[in-house]
Design a protein around this motif. Structure first.
Motif, PDB file in Angstrom:
ATOM      1  N   LYS A  22       0.867  -1.179   0.000  1.00  0.00           N
ATOM      2  CA  LYS A  22       0.000   0.000   0.000  1.00  0.00           C
ATOM      3  C   LYS A  22       0.904   1.228   0.000  1.00  0.00           C
ATOM      4  CE  LYS A  22      -3.501  -2.406   2.750  1.00  0.00           C
ATOM      5  NZ  LYS A  22      -4.111  -2.545   4.093  1.00  0.00           N
ATOM      6  N   GLN A  23       0.377   2.350  -0.476  1.00  0.00           N
ATOM      7  CA  GLN A  23       1.170   3.579  -0.489  1.00  0.00           C
ATOM      8  C   GLN A  23       1.367   4.074   0.939  1.00  0.00           C
ATOM      9  OE1 GLN A  23       2.592   5.297  -3.313  1.00  0.00           O
ATOM     10  NE2 GLN A  23       2.234   3.224  -4.055  1.00  0.00           N
ATOM     11  N   LEU A  24       2.628   4.262   1.321  1.00  0.00           N
ATOM     12  CA  LEU A  24       2.928   4.716   2.678  1.00  0.00           C
ATOM     13  C   LEU A  24       2.590   6.192   2.851  1.00  0.00           C
ATOM     14  CD1 LEU A  24       4.138   3.998   5.458  1.00  0.00           C
ATOM     15  CD2 LEU A  24       6.381   4.635   4.530  1.00  0.00           C
ATOM     16  N   PHE A  25       3.007   7.010   1.894  1.00  0.00           N
ATOM     17  CA  PHE A  25       2.758   8.449   1.933  1.00  0.00           C
ATOM     18  C   PHE A  25       1.857   8.858   0.766  1.00  0.00           C
ATOM     19  CE2 PHE A  25       7.184   8.444   3.876  1.00  0.00           C
ATOM     20  CZ  PHE A  25       6.754   8.721   5.168  1.00  0.00           C
ATOM     21  N   SER A  26       1.275  10.044   0.879  1.00  0.00           N
ATOM     22  CA  SER A  26       0.531  10.600  -0.251  1.00  0.00           C
ATOM     23  C   SER A  26       1.497  10.842  -1.413  1.00  0.00           C
ATOM     24  CB  SER A  26      -0.115  11.925   0.151  1.00  0.00           C
ATOM     25  OG  SER A  26       0.895  12.917   0.372  1.00  0.00           O
ATOM     26  N   GLU A  27       0.969  10.969  -2.606  1.00  0.00           N
ATOM     27  CA  GLU A  27       1.806  11.214  -3.782  1.00  0.00           C
ATOM     28  C   GLU A  27       2.600  12.507  -3.623  1.00  0.00           C
ATOM     29  OE1 GLU A  27       3.831  10.203  -6.773  1.00  0.00           O
ATOM     30  OE2 GLU A  27       2.205   8.874  -6.166  1.00  0.00           O
ATOM     31  N   GLU A  28       1.965  13.514  -3.041  1.00  0.00           N
ATOM     32  CA  GLU A  28       2.647  14.800  -2.822  1.00  0.00           C
ATOM     33  C   GLU A  28       3.818  14.643  -1.856  1.00  0.00           C
ATOM     34  OE1 GLU A  28       1.644  19.338  -1.189  1.00  0.00           O
ATOM     35  OE2 GLU A  28       0.107  17.772  -1.112  1.00  0.00           O
ATOM     36  N   LYS A  29       3.584  13.920  -0.768  1.00  0.00           N
ATOM     37  CA  LYS A  29       4.626  13.733   0.251  1.00  0.00           C
ATOM     38  C   LYS A  29       5.760  12.864  -0.286  1.00  0.00           C
ATOM     39  CE  LYS A  29       4.646  13.261   5.284  1.00  0.00           C
ATOM     40  NZ  LYS A  29       3.818  12.983   6.470  1.00  0.00           N
ATOM     41  N   LEU A  30       5.407  11.836  -1.063  1.00  0.00           N
ATOM     42  CA  LEU A  30       6.432  10.985  -1.667  1.00  0.00           C
ATOM     43  C   LEU A  30       7.272  11.788  -2.664  1.00  0.00           C
ATOM     44  CD1 LEU A  30       7.639   8.141  -1.987  1.00  0.00           C
ATOM     45  CD2 LEU A  30       5.907   7.700  -3.740  1.00  0.00           C
ATOM     46  N   GLY A  31       6.618  12.681  -3.397  1.00  0.00           N
ATOM     47  CA  GLY A  31       7.352  13.552  -4.320  1.00  0.00           C
ATOM     48  C   GLY A  31       8.339  14.454  -3.594  1.00  0.00           C
ATOM     49  N   GLU A  32       7.930  14.958  -2.441  1.00  0.00           N
ATOM     50  CA  GLU A  32       8.796  15.816  -1.627  1.00  0.00           C
ATOM     51  C   GLU A  32      10.018  15.029  -1.138  1.00  0.00           C
ATOM     52  OE1 GLU A  32       8.230  18.511   2.415  1.00  0.00           O
ATOM     53  OE2 GLU A  32       6.454  17.693   1.429  1.00  0.00           O
ATOM     54  N   LEU A  33       9.788  13.791  -0.670  1.00  0.00           N
ATOM     55  CA  LEU A  33      10.887  12.947  -0.207  1.00  0.00           C
ATOM     56  C   LEU A  33      11.835  12.616  -1.358  1.00  0.00           C
ATOM     57  CD1 LEU A  33      12.276  11.196   1.950  1.00  0.00           C
ATOM     58  CD2 LEU A  33      10.648   9.371   1.402  1.00  0.00           C
ATOM     59  N   THR A  34      11.285  12.326  -2.517  1.00  0.00           N
ATOM     60  CA  THR A  34      12.101  12.017  -3.690  1.00  0.00           C
ATOM     61  C   THR A  34      12.985  13.204  -4.064  1.00  0.00           C
ATOM     62  OG1 THR A  34      10.365  10.532  -4.496  1.00  0.00           O
ATOM     63  CG2 THR A  34      12.032  11.219  -6.092  1.00  0.00           C
ATOM     64  N   SER A  35      12.445  14.412  -3.966  1.00  0.00           N
ATOM     65  CA  SER A  35      13.229  15.617  -4.279  1.00  0.00           C
ATOM     66  C   SER A  35      14.415  15.763  -3.332  1.00  0.00           C
ATOM     67  CB  SER A  35      12.348  16.863  -4.187  1.00  0.00           C
ATOM     68  OG  SER A  35      11.349  16.842  -5.174  1.00  0.00           O
ATOM     69  N   ILE A  36      14.181  15.475  -2.039  1.00  0.00           N
ATOM     70  CA  ILE A  36      15.281  15.545  -1.061  1.00  0.00           C
ATOM     71  C   ILE A  36      16.349  14.510  -1.407  1.00  0.00           C
ATOM     72  CG2 ILE A  36      15.913  15.239   1.358  1.00  0.00           C
ATOM     73  CD1 ILE A  36      13.092  16.290   2.095  1.00  0.00           C
TER      74      ILE A  36
ATOM     75  N   ARG B  80      14.918  18.181   7.144  1.00  0.00           N
ATOM     76  CA  ARG B  80      13.603  18.024   6.510  1.00  0.00           C
ATOM     77  C   ARG B  80      13.157  16.561   6.484  1.00  0.00           C
ATOM     78  NH1 ARG B  80      14.039  20.487   0.730  1.00  0.00           N
ATOM     79  NH2 ARG B  80      16.192  19.832   1.014  1.00  0.00           N
ATOM     80  N   LEU B  81      14.116  15.641   6.562  1.00  0.00           N
ATOM     81  CA  LEU B  81      13.771  14.220   6.539  1.00  0.00           C
ATOM     82  C   LEU B  81      13.036  13.785   7.804  1.00  0.00           C
ATOM     83  CD1 LEU B  81      17.007  12.797   4.903  1.00  0.00           C
ATOM     84  CD2 LEU B  81      14.708  12.796   3.917  1.00  0.00           C
ATOM     85  N   LEU B  82      13.189  14.536   8.886  1.00  0.00           N
ATOM     86  CA  LEU B  82      12.488  14.179  10.127  1.00  0.00           C
ATOM     87  C   LEU B  82      10.969  14.239   9.943  1.00  0.00           C
ATOM     88  CD1 LEU B  82      14.753  15.985  12.747  1.00  0.00           C
ATOM     89  CD2 LEU B  82      14.641  13.528  12.279  1.00  0.00           C
ATOM     90  N   LYS B  83      10.512  15.057   9.010  1.00  0.00           N
ATOM     91  CA  LYS B  83       9.076  15.122   8.707  1.00  0.00           C
ATOM     92  C   LYS B  83       8.545  13.750   8.286  1.00  0.00           C
ATOM     93  CE  LYS B  83       5.952  17.159   5.224  1.00  0.00           C
ATOM     94  NZ  LYS B  83       5.823  18.166   4.145  1.00  0.00           N
ATOM     95  N   PHE B  84       9.388  12.976   7.623  1.00  0.00           N
ATOM     96  CA  PHE B  84       8.997  11.650   7.144  1.00  0.00           C
ATOM     97  C   PHE B  84       9.304  10.584   8.196  1.00  0.00           C
ATOM     98  CE2 PHE B  84      10.124  14.452   3.694  1.00  0.00           C
ATOM     99  CZ  PHE B  84       9.004  14.375   2.882  1.00  0.00           C
ATOM    100  N   LEU B  85      10.469  10.701   8.827  1.00  0.00           N
ATOM    101  CA  LEU B  85      10.904   9.700   9.796  1.00  0.00           C
ATOM    102  C   LEU B  85      10.035   9.680  11.052  1.00  0.00           C
ATOM    103  CD1 LEU B  85      14.719  10.363   9.422  1.00  0.00           C
ATOM    104  CD2 LEU B  85      13.543   8.260   8.744  1.00  0.00           C
ATOM    105  N   LEU B  86       9.482  10.821  11.408  1.00  0.00           N
ATOM    106  CA  LEU B  86       8.651  10.915  12.623  1.00  0.00           C
ATOM    107  C   LEU B  86       7.168  10.981  12.282  1.00  0.00           C
ATOM    108  CD1 LEU B  86      10.864  13.492  14.621  1.00  0.00           C
ATOM    109  CD2 LEU B  86      10.966  10.989  14.662  1.00  0.00           C
TER     110      LEU B  86
ATOM    111  N   PRO C   2      21.282  10.317   6.328  1.00  0.00           N
ATOM    112  CA  PRO C   2      21.126  11.631   5.691  1.00  0.00           C
ATOM    113  C   PRO C   2      20.338  12.615   6.542  1.00  0.00           C
ATOM    114  CG  PRO C   2      19.626  10.039   4.687  1.00  0.00           C
ATOM    115  CD  PRO C   2      20.537   9.259   5.599  1.00  0.00           C
ATOM    116  N   HIS C   3      19.551  12.113   7.503  1.00  0.00           N
ATOM    117  CA  HIS C   3      18.769  13.017   8.360  1.00  0.00           C
ATOM    118  C   HIS C   3      19.651  13.784   9.340  1.00  0.00           C
ATOM    119  CE1 HIS C   3      19.084   9.267  10.636  1.00  0.00           C
ATOM    120  NE2 HIS C   3      18.700   9.887  11.729  1.00  0.00           N
TER     121      HIS C   3
END
Length: 243
Positions: free
Chosen positions: A22-36, A61-67, A55-56
């Motif tokens: 299943k998709q873990l994050f929304s498409e927008e959030k996954l796009g943001e992570l991919t950009s980082i 900014r990666l903490l937004k995803f990790l937490l 890398p965090h």
């Protein structure tokens, strides 16, 4: 909120892994992570693409995803409500040249750094589609109960690590084929690895690693290493970064 069924939790306990198609994050959030990730890749200099560890530490900014709740709701049913962020790693296998990941246990590389290894889980998020052609991860089910294995040297130029577990019977290996945005979860003690990427398609994943705060991270064995309290409370008295 648990994102896993009781059957999935039981499967993980028995086998040491779980595939979450299943998709873990929304498409927008996954796009943001991919950009980082693409930024980190561009800044890596002479490092190989598979060497973007912690890398965090460099990019908060990666903490937004990790937490994020999306991740912690997957982790909590497996290790409990008191969760520490242990580490993260962009593991990118470039097309045609991506090195093999030899058979190993994550816990063997952390031996002595924590008080135990029974409640550490890695969430492996597919930033690119991951399949057998481009060297997806594979595990030997049930090996998370075996303790530390014996290792032997391998060629560090061809492999991500300079050692591998001796005498692996890989006939029962399970291949973690994932679409972009899907993830897998595995116990830190399970035997796993990956073939080299000989395909024309890059294979990038982001590993997000968590531990139960019942485990103690030993400060003297982790110099300049940072951990965060992700959810719940600290049980063992860990040296968490203040948030």
């Amino acid at each position: 909120m648990s994102l896993l069924t009781q059957e999935e939790v039981s499967f993980y306990a028995e086998n040491g892994y779980l595939l979450h198609h299943k998709q873990l994050f929304s498409e927008e959030k996954l796009g943001e992570l991919t950009s980082i990730f693409e930024e980190q890749l561009a800044q890596k200099g002479s490092k190989l693409s598979d060497e973007l560890d912690t890398p965090h530490f460099r990019e908060e900014r990666l903490l937004k995803f990790l937490l994020a709740g999306e991740v912690l709701d997957l982790v909590e049913p497996l290790i409990g409500p008191n969760i520490g962020l242990w580490s993260s790693h962009f593991i990118c296998k470039d097309a045609y040249t991506g090195r093999a990941t030899p058979w190993h246990e994550d816990s063997s590389y952390w031996n002595g750094r924590l008080s135990g290894y029974d409640k550490i889980v890695t969430v492996w998020l597919a930033i690119d589609r991951s399949n057998r052609d481009n060297g997806c991860m594979r595990v030997i089910p049930g090996t998370h109960r075996n303790g530390f294995s014996e290792y032997e040297p391998v060629d560090g130029g061809q492999n991500l690590f300079p050692t591998q577990i001796k005498q692996i019977d890989d006939r029962n290996a399970v291949y973690f084929e994932l679409e972009r945005g899907e993830c897998s979860l595995h116990d830190s003690r399970i035997i796993h690895g990956a073939a080299p990427n000989t395909s024309p398609h890059r294979r990038c994943g982001y590993t997000m690693r968590y531990f139960s705060t019942e485990l103690k991270v030993l400060p003297e064995k982790n110099p300049n290493f940072k951990i965060w309290l992700a959810r719940g409370k600290d049980i063992a008295g860990n040296p968490f970064v203040p948030v």
